[in-house]
Design a protein around this motif. Structure first.
Motif: not given
Length: 178
Positions: A79-101, A141-145
């Motif tokens: 998510v393109g947001a940082c406020t209030p405590d950076f949690s607004a950015a959500g989880g990792h960018f993952d439009p493909e529904d893949e695993g982490h790491g 994979g657009s960063l501008f969804d």
């Protein structure tokens, strides 16, 4: 007879040329850039990350200061947001529904990036090529969804394993077209 054959060859060539254009990469966004200006939790500037569209992905160049020495998790967030405590950015960018790491068995989030290393002076610089993200608005994979994307730097290194664990979010920047 020669006339019909010439027409057939011409039509074949036109179809082949049209097909190559349809099958080739869309290069209309190559060279476009985006920037994320990074801030710390108190709003202090910490540098920037520049995104440059290439024909096969995006070059991500970071120039960051104010970090503790050592390794830091570095991710594109959903998510393109940082406020209030950076949690607004959500989880990792993952439009493909893949695993982490990177060490995940099959594939990883397109937002998973290698750890940043900050020197004793707290400065980190890196270039990384991401072939599963794009600056084109309508591309896979657009960063501008619809809700944009952000870049996050974490207090600790990423595990690269299936469980995230890079610690607190110490810097955030919304990715904006430049």
């Amino acid at each position: 007879m020669i006339g019909k054959r010439s027409i057939a060859i011409t039509l074949f060539c036109l179809v082949a040329i049209a097909g190559m254009g349809a099958c080739g990469e869309d290069t209309s966004t190559v060279g476009q850039t985006a920037v994320a200006s990074l801030s710390g939790p108190e709003g202090d500037g910490m540098g920037k990350v520049v995104f440059t569209q290439g024909p096969n992905g995006v070059l991500i160049s970071a120039d960051v200061s104010g970090l503790t020495p050592g390794l830091h998790g570095f991710h594109i967030h959903a998510v393109g947001a940082c406020t209030p405590d950076f949690s607004a950015a959500g989880g990792h960018f993952d439009p493909e529904d893949e695993g982490h790491g990177f060490m995940h068995g099959e594939s990883w989030h397109p937002g998973d990036l290698p750890n940043l290393h900050a020197g004793d002076d707290g400065v980190a610089r890196t270039d990384y090529f991401a072939d599963r993200v794009s600056l084109a608005a309508d591309a896979d994979g657009s960063l501008f969804d619809a809700d944009g994307s952000a870049i996050i730097i974490h207090a600790k290194p990423d595990s690269y394993g299936p469980e995230p664990g890079a610690g607190d979010r110490v810097a955030c920047g919304v990715i904006n077209r430049s």
